[in-house]
Design a protein around this motif. Structure first.
Motif, PDB file in Angstrom:
ATOM      1  N   GLU A  41      43.768  45.403  55.332  1.00 45.35           N
ATOM      2  CA  GLU A  41      42.405  45.548  54.807  1.00 45.35           C
ATOM      3  C   GLU A  41      42.379  46.194  53.431  1.00 45.35           C
ATOM      4  OE1 GLU A  41      38.488  47.944  56.160  1.00 45.35           O
ATOM      5  OE2 GLU A  41      39.462  46.739  57.723  1.00 45.35           O
ATOM      6  N   SER A  42      43.176  47.237  53.242  1.00 48.24           N
ATOM      7  CA  SER A  42      43.200  47.888  51.928  1.00 48.24           C
ATOM      8  C   SER A  42      43.826  46.960  50.888  1.00 48.24           C
ATOM      9  CB  SER A  42      43.956  49.213  51.988  1.00 48.24           C
ATOM     10  OG  SER A  42      45.307  48.997  52.344  1.00 48.24           O
ATOM     11  N   GLY A  43      44.782  46.161  51.308  1.00 46.10           N
ATOM     12  CA  GLY A  43      45.383  45.182  50.405  1.00 46.10           C
ATOM     13  C   GLY A  43      44.391  44.117  49.986  1.00 46.10           C
ATOM     14  N   GLU A  44      43.511  43.742  50.901  1.00 51.20           N
ATOM     15  CA  GLU A  44      42.478  42.766  50.566  1.00 51.20           C
ATOM     16  C   GLU A  44      41.548  43.317  49.494  1.00 51.20           C
ATOM     17  OE1 GLU A  44      38.760  40.509  52.746  1.00 51.20           O
ATOM     18  OE2 GLU A  44      40.483  41.100  53.960  1.00 51.20           O
ATOM     19  N   SER A  45      41.266  44.595  49.598  1.00 52.85           N
ATOM     20  CA  SER A  45      40.428  45.248  48.596  1.00 52.85           C
ATOM     21  C   SER A  45      41.100  45.215  47.222  1.00 52.85           C
ATOM     22  CB  SER A  45      40.143  46.689  49.010  1.00 52.85           C
ATOM     23  OG  SER A  45      39.486  47.374  47.993  1.00 52.85           O
ATOM     24  N   VAL A  46      42.393  45.492  47.195  1.00 53.49           N
ATOM     25  CA  VAL A  46      43.145  45.455  45.940  1.00 53.49           C
ATOM     26  C   VAL A  46      43.163  44.030  45.377  1.00 53.49           C
ATOM     27  CG1 VAL A  46      45.427  45.756  44.892  1.00 53.49           C
ATOM     28  CG2 VAL A  46      44.563  47.461  46.503  1.00 53.49           C
ATOM     29  N   CYS A  47      43.382  43.043  46.234  1.00 52.31           N
ATOM     30  CA  CYS A  47      43.396  41.643  45.789  1.00 52.31           C
ATOM     31  C   CYS A  47      42.045  41.233  45.220  1.00 52.31           C
ATOM     32  CB  CYS A  47      43.790  40.720  46.941  1.00 52.31           C
ATOM     33  SG  CYS A  47      45.526  40.847  47.396  1.00 52.31           S
ATOM     34  N   ASN A  48      40.976  41.680  45.846  1.00 55.26           N
ATOM     35  CA  ASN A  48      39.640  41.369  45.327  1.00 55.26           C
ATOM     36  C   ASN A  48      39.424  42.019  43.961  1.00 55.26           C
ATOM     37  OD1 ASN A  48      38.911  39.758  47.483  1.00 55.26           O
ATOM     38  ND2 ASN A  48      38.005  41.452  48.629  1.00 55.26           N
ATOM     39  N   GLU A  49      39.948  43.222  43.800  1.00 53.03           N
ATOM     40  CA  GLU A  49      39.845  43.901  42.502  1.00 53.03           C
ATOM     41  C   GLU A  49      40.631  43.132  41.433  1.00 53.03           C
ATOM     42  OE1 GLU A  49      38.548  46.694  39.802  1.00 53.03           O
ATOM     43  OE2 GLU A  49      37.933  46.491  41.890  1.00 53.03           O
ATOM     44  N   VAL A  50      41.813  42.655  41.791  1.00 53.94           N
ATOM     45  CA  VAL A  50      42.629  41.865  40.861  1.00 53.94           C
ATOM     46  C   VAL A  50      41.891  40.590  40.470  1.00 53.94           C
ATOM     47  CG1 VAL A  50      44.746  40.511  40.634  1.00 53.94           C
ATOM     48  CG2 VAL A  50      44.839  42.801  41.608  1.00 53.94           C
ATOM     49  N   LYS A  51      41.287  39.924  41.435  1.00 57.18           N
ATOM     50  CA  LYS A  51      40.528  38.694  41.145  1.00 57.18           C
ATOM     51  C   LYS A  51      39.359  38.988  40.204  1.00 57.18           C
ATOM     52  CE  LYS A  51      41.607  36.413  45.492  1.00 57.18           C
ATOM     53  NZ  LYS A  51      41.082  35.974  46.792  1.00 57.18           N
ATOM     54  N   GLY A  52      38.685  40.102  40.419  1.00 55.27           N
ATOM     55  CA  GLY A  52      37.581  40.483  39.550  1.00 55.27           C
ATOM     56  C   GLY A  52      38.040  40.741  38.121  1.00 55.27           C
ATOM     57  N   ILE A  53      39.168  41.427  37.992  1.00 51.32           N
ATOM     58  CA  ILE A  53      39.705  41.713  36.660  1.00 51.32           C
ATOM     59  C   ILE A  53      40.144  40.423  35.979  1.00 51.32           C
ATOM     60  CG2 ILE A  53      41.627  42.800  35.432  1.00 51.32           C
ATOM     61  CD1 ILE A  53      41.311  45.139  37.439  1.00 51.32           C
ATOM     62  N   LEU A  54      40.764  39.522  36.734  1.00 46.71           N
ATOM     63  CA  LEU A  54      41.153  38.234  36.152  1.00 46.71           C
ATOM     64  C   LEU A  54      39.930  37.460  35.670  1.00 46.71           C
ATOM     65  CD1 LEU A  54      44.021  37.091  38.544  1.00 46.71           C
ATOM     66  CD2 LEU A  54      44.220  37.750  36.143  1.00 46.71           C
ATOM     67  N   SER A  55      38.864  37.529  36.432  1.00 44.42           N
ATOM     68  CA  SER A  55      37.628  36.861  36.021  1.00 44.42           C
ATOM     69  C   SER A  55      37.096  37.463  34.722  1.00 44.42           C
ATOM     70  CB  SER A  55      36.584  36.975  37.133  1.00 44.42           C
ATOM     71  OG  SER A  55      35.376  36.405  36.736  1.00 44.42           O
ATOM     72  N   ARG A  56      37.115  38.778  34.638  1.00 50.41           N
ATOM     73  CA  ARG A  56      36.638  39.439  33.418  1.00 50.41           C
ATOM     74  C   ARG A  56      37.565  39.175  32.227  1.00 50.41           C
ATOM     75  NH1 ARG A  56      35.079  42.656  37.566  1.00 50.41           N
ATOM     76  NH2 ARG A  56      36.811  44.129  37.531  1.00 50.41           N
ATOM     77  N   LEU A  57      38.868  39.066  32.501  1.00 51.27           N
ATOM     78  CA  LEU A  57      39.797  38.717  31.423  1.00 51.27           C
ATOM     79  C   LEU A  57      39.537  37.292  30.928  1.00 51.27           C
ATOM     80  CD1 LEU A  57      43.172  40.229  32.692  1.00 51.27           C
ATOM     81  CD2 LEU A  57      41.940  40.888  30.613  1.00 51.27           C
ATOM     82  N   GLY A  58      39.220  36.388  31.846  1.00 56.72           N
ATOM     83  CA  GLY A  58      38.885  35.015  31.463  1.00 56.72           C
ATOM     84  C   GLY A  58      37.643  34.979  30.588  1.00 56.72           C
ATOM     85  N   GLU A  59      36.634  35.734  30.991  1.00 58.03           N
ATOM     86  CA  GLU A  59      35.407  35.808  30.190  1.00 58.03           C
ATOM     87  C   GLU A  59      35.692  36.431  28.823  1.00 58.03           C
ATOM     88  OE1 GLU A  59      32.744  38.011  32.665  1.00 58.03           O
ATOM     89  OE2 GLU A  59      32.514  36.365  34.085  1.00 58.03           O
ATOM     90  N   ALA A  60      36.571  37.432  28.802  1.00 58.83           N
ATOM     91  CA  ALA A  60      36.927  38.073  27.536  1.00 58.83           C
ATOM     92  C   ALA A  60      37.669  37.099  26.625  1.00 58.83           C
ATOM     93  CB  ALA A  60      37.785  39.315  27.791  1.00 58.83           C
ATOM     94  N   ALA A  61      38.529  36.265  27.199  1.00 64.59           N
ATOM     95  CA  ALA A  61      39.260  35.283  26.398  1.00 64.59           C
ATOM     96  C   ALA A  61      38.298  34.281  25.773  1.00 64.59           C
ATOM     97  CB  ALA A  61      40.300  34.562  27.257  1.00 64.59           C
TER      98      ALA A  61
END
Length: 117
Positions: free
Chosen positions: A43-63
């Motif tokens: 469960e805690s790993g899922e939270s970390v994975c969701n955070e990574v996905k969110g950051i990747l999304s924001r990096l895509g928007e930043a690009a």
């Protein structure tokens, strides 16, 4: 978690055309996301994975936003100085070098353009 904080800082930082390639380098981490999800299955790993996905999304928007900044900077150049002897204009040279570097990220860039229209 500090690595995630760094990704977040890059995503929300000031945009300039010189930073695009560093953002794309960071976004390329998305290729290992399935391995990352297999590594963190609880469960805690899922939270970390969701955070990574969110950051990747924001990096895509930043690009995408950074590329728009580059486009606006090029549009804003108003040089009417005549060139002598068939010289290549400095802005033309800069844009061509920029695009030449962007080709190295064609797979990532195609994905971003498709998903972040």
């Amino acid at each position: 978690m500090q690595l995630l904080n760094f990704g977040e800082a890059v995503a929300i930082g000031q945009r300039s055309s010189e930073k695009l390639f560093r953002i794309l380098d960071m976004y390329d981490v998305a290729d290992v996301l399935p391995d990352f999800e297999m590594l963190f299955t609880d469960e805690s790993g899922e939270s970390v994975c969701n955070e990574v996905k969110g950051i990747l999304s924001r990096l895509g928007e930043a690009a995408i936003g950074t590329f728009v900044e580059f486009e606006n900077a090029v549009k804003g150049v108003n040089s009417r100085r005549p060139l002598r002897g068939g010289e290549i204009h400095l802005v033309t040279r800069y844009v061509m070098n920029y695009i030449k570097l962007l080709v190295d990220y064609s797979k990532t860039w195609s994905y971003l353009i498709f998903y972040f229209k």
